[in-house]
Design an enzyme around this catalytic site. Structure first.
Site, PDB file in Angstrom:
ATOM      1  N   TYR A 178      12.857   6.711 -17.779  1.00 11.52           N
ATOM      2  CA  TYR A 178      13.021   8.136 -17.422  1.00 11.52           C
ATOM      3  C   TYR A 178      12.038   8.550 -16.310  1.00 11.52           C
ATOM      4  O   TYR A 178      12.139   9.631 -15.760  1.00 11.52           O
ATOM      5  CB  TYR A 178      12.822   9.066 -18.631  1.00 11.52           C
ATOM      6  CG  TYR A 178      13.715   8.803 -19.823  1.00 11.52           C
ATOM      7  CD1 TYR A 178      14.836   7.980 -19.735  1.00 11.52           C
ATOM      8  CD2 TYR A 178      13.440   9.388 -21.066  1.00 11.52           C
ATOM      9  CE1 TYR A 178      15.636   7.736 -20.839  1.00 11.52           C
ATOM     10  CE2 TYR A 178      14.241   9.151 -22.173  1.00 11.52           C
ATOM     11  CZ  TYR A 178      15.324   8.318 -22.057  1.00 11.52           C
ATOM     12  OH  TYR A 178      16.109   8.087 -23.158  1.00 11.52           O
ATOM     13  N   ILE A 200      17.344  14.670 -31.166  1.00  2.58           N
ATOM     14  CA  ILE A 200      16.426  14.912 -30.028  1.00  2.58           C
ATOM     15  C   ILE A 200      17.161  15.588 -28.862  1.00  2.58           C
ATOM     16  O   ILE A 200      17.294  15.001 -27.778  1.00  2.58           O
ATOM     17  CB  ILE A 200      15.778  13.580 -29.575  1.00  2.58           C
ATOM     18  CG1 ILE A 200      16.824  12.447 -29.488  1.00  2.58           C
ATOM     19  CG2 ILE A 200      14.635  13.187 -30.515  1.00  2.58           C
ATOM     20  CD1 ILE A 200      16.299  11.154 -28.858  1.00  2.58           C
ATOM     21  N   ASP A 238      10.580  12.631 -27.067  1.00  5.09           N
ATOM     22  CA  ASP A 238      11.205  11.324 -26.858  1.00  5.09           C
ATOM     23  C   ASP A 238      11.319  11.020 -25.363  1.00  5.09           C
ATOM     24  O   ASP A 238      12.102  11.646 -24.660  1.00  5.09           O
ATOM     25  CB  ASP A 238      12.605  11.313 -27.483  1.00  5.09           C
ATOM     26  CG  ASP A 238      13.275   9.952 -27.352  1.00  5.09           C
ATOM     27  OD1 ASP A 238      13.051   9.110 -28.239  1.00  5.09           O
ATOM     28  OD2 ASP A 238      13.994   9.729 -26.355  1.00  5.09           O
ATOM     29  N   HIS A 295      14.879  -0.418 -25.868  1.00 10.78           N
ATOM     30  CA  HIS A 295      15.847   0.593 -25.405  1.00 10.78           C
ATOM     31  C   HIS A 295      17.313   0.156 -25.584  1.00 10.78           C
ATOM     32  O   HIS A 295      18.148   0.950 -25.997  1.00 10.78           O
ATOM     33  CB  HIS A 295      15.546   0.911 -23.930  1.00 10.78           C
ATOM     34  CG  HIS A 295      15.950   2.272 -23.515  1.00 10.78           C
ATOM     35  ND1 HIS A 295      15.227   3.042 -22.639  1.00 10.78           N
ATOM     36  CD2 HIS A 295      17.010   3.042 -23.849  1.00 10.78           C
ATOM     37  CE1 HIS A 295      15.812   4.207 -22.463  1.00 10.78           C
ATOM     38  NE2 HIS A 295      16.908   4.224 -23.185  1.00 10.78           N
ATOM     39  N   VAL A 315      16.347  21.728 -20.122  1.00 14.47           N
ATOM     40  CA  VAL A 315      15.294  22.229 -19.232  1.00 14.47           C
ATOM     41  C   VAL A 315      15.326  23.757 -19.192  1.00 14.47           C
ATOM     42  O   VAL A 315      14.592  24.368 -18.435  1.00 14.47           O
ATOM     43  CB  VAL A 315      15.442  21.664 -17.792  1.00 14.47           C
ATOM     44  CG1 VAL A 315      15.156  20.169 -17.770  1.00 14.47           C
ATOM     45  CG2 VAL A 315      16.817  21.967 -17.204  1.00 14.47           C
ATOM     46  N   ARG A 368      17.478  27.788 -24.107  1.00 14.25           N
ATOM     47  CA  ARG A 368      18.136  26.764 -24.941  1.00 14.25           C
ATOM     48  C   ARG A 368      17.106  25.954 -25.730  1.00 14.25           C
ATOM     49  O   ARG A 368      17.378  25.518 -26.851  1.00 14.25           O
ATOM     50  CB  ARG A 368      18.950  25.817 -24.061  1.00 14.25           C
ATOM     51  CG  ARG A 368      20.193  26.461 -23.503  1.00 14.25           C
ATOM     52  CD  ARG A 368      20.833  25.507 -22.533  1.00 14.25           C
ATOM     53  NE  ARG A 368      22.112  25.982 -22.060  1.00 14.25           N
ATOM     54  CZ  ARG A 368      22.781  25.405 -21.055  1.00 14.25           C
ATOM     55  NH1 ARG A 368      22.272  24.338 -20.455  1.00 14.25           N
ATOM     56  NH2 ARG A 368      23.927  25.887 -20.680  1.00 14.25           N
ATOM     57  N   LEU A 425      24.360  16.486 -28.590  1.00 15.18           N
ATOM     58  CA  LEU A 425      25.369  17.492 -28.233  1.00 15.18           C
ATOM     59  C   LEU A 425      26.466  16.864 -27.376  1.00 15.18           C
ATOM     60  O   LEU A 425      27.265  17.567 -26.764  1.00 15.18           O
ATOM     61  CB  LEU A 425      24.705  18.639 -27.446  1.00 15.18           C
ATOM     62  CG  LEU A 425      23.503  19.314 -28.123  1.00 15.18           C
ATOM     63  CD1 LEU A 425      22.787  20.252 -27.150  1.00 15.18           C
ATOM     64  CD2 LEU A 425      23.969  20.080 -29.366  1.00 15.18           C
ATOM     65  N   LYS A 477      18.043  17.604 -25.544  1.00  7.66           N
ATOM     66  CA  LYS A 477      17.307  17.811 -24.288  1.00  7.66           C
ATOM     67  C   LYS A 477      17.768  19.127 -23.657  1.00  7.66           C
ATOM     68  O   LYS A 477      18.962  19.450 -23.647  1.00  7.66           O
ATOM     69  CB  LYS A 477      17.595  16.654 -23.331  1.00  7.66           C
ATOM     70  CG  LYS A 477      17.116  16.868 -21.899  1.00  7.66           C
ATOM     71  CD  LYS A 477      18.227  17.397 -20.988  1.00  7.66           C
ATOM     72  CE  LYS A 477      17.749  17.647 -19.567  1.00  7.66           C
ATOM     73  NZ  LYS A 477      18.799  18.288 -18.725  1.00  7.66           N
ATOM     74  N   LYS A 497       9.890   3.800 -24.842  1.00  8.75           N
ATOM     75  CA  LYS A 497      10.785   2.642 -25.034  1.00  8.75           C
ATOM     76  C   LYS A 497      10.569   1.592 -23.948  1.00  8.75           C
ATOM     77  O   LYS A 497      10.272   1.946 -22.803  1.00  8.75           O
ATOM     78  CB  LYS A 497      12.257   3.102 -24.958  1.00  8.75           C
ATOM     79  CG  LYS A 497      12.551   4.376 -25.722  1.00  8.75           C
ATOM     80  CD  LYS A 497      14.015   4.774 -25.693  1.00  8.75           C
ATOM     81  CE  LYS A 497      14.212   6.149 -26.313  1.00  8.75           C
ATOM     82  NZ  LYS A 497      14.120   7.254 -25.368  1.00  8.75           N
TER      83      LYS A 497
HETATM   84  P1  NDP Z   1      22.181  16.198 -25.108  1.00  9.71           P
HETATM   85  O1  NDP Z   1      23.328  15.949 -26.020  1.00  9.71           O
HETATM   86  O2  NDP Z   1      20.864  16.560 -25.669  1.00  9.71           O
HETATM   87  O3  NDP Z   1      22.662  17.286 -24.056  1.00  9.71           O
HETATM   88  C1  NDP Z   1      21.847  17.734 -23.023  1.00  9.71           C
HETATM   89  C2  NDP Z   1      22.724  18.632 -22.133  1.00  9.71           C
HETATM   90  O4  NDP Z   1      23.185  19.763 -22.881  1.00  9.71           O
HETATM   91  C3  NDP Z   1      21.970  19.178 -20.955  1.00  9.71           C
HETATM   92  O5  NDP Z   1      22.904  19.277 -19.887  1.00  9.71           O
HETATM   93  C4  NDP Z   1      21.526  20.569 -21.410  1.00  9.71           C
HETATM   94  O6  NDP Z   1      21.462  21.444 -20.296  1.00  9.71           O
HETATM   95  C5  NDP Z   1      22.670  20.964 -22.326  1.00  9.71           C
HETATM   96  N1  NDP Z   1      22.244  21.787 -23.470  1.00  9.71           N
HETATM   97  C6  NDP Z   1      21.161  21.597 -24.263  1.00  9.71           C
HETATM   98  N2  NDP Z   1      21.103  22.533 -25.229  1.00  9.71           N
HETATM   99  C7  NDP Z   1      22.183  23.326 -25.048  1.00  9.71           C
HETATM  100  C8  NDP Z   1      22.656  24.484 -25.715  1.00  9.71           C
HETATM  101  N3  NDP Z   1      22.022  24.975 -26.789  1.00  9.71           N
HETATM  102  N4  NDP Z   1      23.789  25.067 -25.259  1.00  9.71           N
HETATM  103  C9  NDP Z   1      24.433  24.568 -24.181  1.00  9.71           C
HETATM  104  N5  NDP Z   1      24.039  23.481 -23.506  1.00  9.71           N
HETATM  105  C10 NDP Z   1      22.914  22.864 -23.935  1.00  9.71           C
HETATM  106  O7  NDP Z   1      22.110  14.874 -24.175  1.00  9.71           O
HETATM  107  P2  NDP Z   1      21.013  13.885 -23.620  1.00  9.71           P
HETATM  108  O8  NDP Z   1      21.806  12.794 -23.005  1.00  9.71           O
HETATM  109  O9  NDP Z   1      19.988  14.535 -22.811  1.00  9.71           O
HETATM  110  O10 NDP Z   1      20.318  13.294 -24.938  1.00  9.71           O
HETATM  111  C11 NDP Z   1      19.179  13.844 -25.557  1.00  9.71           C
HETATM  112  C12 NDP Z   1      18.035  12.868 -25.559  1.00  9.71           C
HETATM  113  O11 NDP Z   1      18.432  11.637 -26.159  1.00  9.71           O
HETATM  114  C13 NDP Z   1      17.572  12.430 -24.156  1.00  9.71           C
HETATM  115  O12 NDP Z   1      16.807  13.417 -23.505  1.00  9.71           O
HETATM  116  C14 NDP Z   1      16.808  11.175 -24.495  1.00  9.71           C
HETATM  117  O13 NDP Z   1      15.535  11.508 -25.006  1.00  9.71           O
HETATM  118  C15 NDP Z   1      17.699  10.563 -25.577  1.00  9.71           C
HETATM  119  N6  NDP Z   1      18.645   9.570 -25.016  1.00  9.71           N
HETATM  120  C16 NDP Z   1      18.454   8.265 -25.369  1.00  9.71           C
HETATM  121  C17 NDP Z   1      19.289   7.283 -24.903  1.00  9.71           C
HETATM  122  C18 NDP Z   1      19.069   5.878 -25.319  1.00  9.71           C
HETATM  123  O14 NDP Z   1      19.714   4.980 -24.771  1.00  9.71           O
HETATM  124  N7  NDP Z   1      18.184   5.623 -26.256  1.00  9.71           N
HETATM  125  C19 NDP Z   1      20.408   7.573 -23.979  1.00  9.71           C
HETATM  126  C20 NDP Z   1      20.542   8.988 -23.682  1.00  9.71           C
HETATM  127  C21 NDP Z   1      19.696   9.933 -24.212  1.00  9.71           C
HETATM  128  P3  NDP Z   1      20.108  21.995 -19.624  1.00  9.71           P
HETATM  129  O15 NDP Z   1      19.088  20.895 -19.673  1.00  9.71           O
HETATM  130  O16 NDP Z   1      20.548  22.306 -18.221  1.00  9.71           O
HETATM  131  O17 NDP Z   1      19.703  23.214 -20.395  1.00  9.71           O
END
Ligand code: NDP
Length: 274
Positions: free
Chosen positions: A49, A227, A44, A107, A231, A235, A189, A229, A74
């Site tokens: 982005y 979905i 996604d 979006h 890095v 994880r 999350l 995220k 998007k």
């Molecule tokens: P998430 O809820 O996926 O959380 C991501 C955060 O949690 C990062 O800081 C990551 O750290 C950490 N994390 C991930 N897995 C774990 C784990 N197993 N244990 C502990 N910490 C963890 O938030 P996002 O905001 O990134 O949302 C996910 C996706 O949703 C985005 O990437 C995007 O594709 C989509 N999105 C869409 C939006 C929209 O308006 N349509 C708005 C926001 C997001 P680290 O990376 O450092 O490991």
């Protein structure tokens, strides 16, 4: 095998995908390659982005066939309207290095813009031309979805919304269900905010899984596309291991009680950023 949901009665979307919001452009290729080699088949991204190019490079370099991958992007707020959306879609395809995507989304609704129906008409054209296998929206509220329904034509197959244990969006999910729209959860999350909640950590201990796995499994059992995220390679792996355990009805009910309408992101009724 990752379960799928059906879009427009014809296109299967893997229920677990990989989000790349805030993955730096220069790290995106490697991060997406890690996700694909872990087993994720659904990525996604979004114009805003600034990492579509990295996604495209990872897909091109992968041994997994393009047809076995599901790619979403998007249209950003500054390209709403019929012709700007068509132009933005063409530019996304170019950055991705693809001749089609699997899902194209609006979006944000930007209700004050008055451009929703016009932008949606551009997505219908893209769908009719086979350049996106499915089309949908993101951050739409019931009133925004009703506006498109009143305009007629192909309706959104999916709505990608902020959804996690602190913001469960029950009314909107019910509307989706009643109208054949798949629910997709962003920030599943809550950007990590829910992972230290005592309800989640206790369930995690009981089922011998991590807090992240418990929350993602809850989404899957609700029927959401999800979905997460990350890095962090460990994880990325952890978030993929969701298909060999189940939460009980009691656990689902306990998590249901965590909802208190808490947003980590903007309010779709007023978010206008371009
Ligand atoms: P998430 O809820 O996926 O959380 C991501 C955060 O949690 C990062 O800081 C990551 O750290 C950490 N994390 C991930 N897995 C774990 C784990 N197993 N244990 C502990 N910490 C963890 O938030 P996002 O905001 O990134 O949302 C996910 C996706 O949703 C985005 O990437 C995007 O594709 C989509 N999105 C869409 C939006 C929209 O308006 N349509 C708005 C926001 C997001 P680290 O990376 O450092 O490991």
């Amino acid at each position: 095998m990752i379960p799928t949901k059906l879009l427009h009665q014809e296109v299967e979307i893997p229920q677990l995908g990989f989000g790349v919001f805030q993955v730096p452009p220069e790290e995106t290729k490697l991060t997406v390659e890690t996700a694909i080699s872990t087993g994720y088949r659904h990525i996604d991204t979004a114009t805003v982005y600034r990492n579509e190019r990295g996604v495209g490079e990872a897909v091109a370099a992968s041994e997994v066939a393009r047809d076995d991958l599901f790619i979403t992007t998007k249209v950003w707020n500054d390209s709403q309207g019929h012709d700007p959306a068509l132009a933005a879609f063409g530019a996304s395809l170019e950055r991705l290095g693809m001749d089609r995507v699997d899902l194209y989304l609006i979006h944000w609704p930007r209700p004050a813009s008055g451009l929703q129906v016009e932008t949606w008409a551009a997505l219908q054209k893209i769908h009719d031309e086979g350049r996106s296998r499915a089309i949908g929206v993101s951050n739409y509220r019931i009133e925004d979805l009703e506006l498109l329904a009143d305009a007629g034509g192909t309706q959104p197959s999916i709505n990608q919304i902020e959804l996690h244990p602190y913001l469960q969006q029950k009314e909107l999910r019910k509307w989706h269900e009643d109208n054949g729209i798949v629910t997709e959860a962003w920030s599943p999350l809550a950007k990590g905010e829910v992972l230290a909640d005592p309800v989640i950590t206790r369930i995690a201990e009981t089922v011998d899984r991590t807090p992240g796995q418990v929350v993602l499994r809850w989404h899957l059992q609700l029927g959401n596309v999800v979905i997460p995220k990350s890095v962090t390679p460990s994880r990325i792996q952890e978030n993929f291991e969701l298909f060999d355990f189940e939460l009980s009805d009691e656990h689902m009910t306990e998590i249901e009680a965590m909802d208190h309408g808490h947003r980590t992101g903007p309010d779709p009724g007023t978010f206008e950023s371009s």
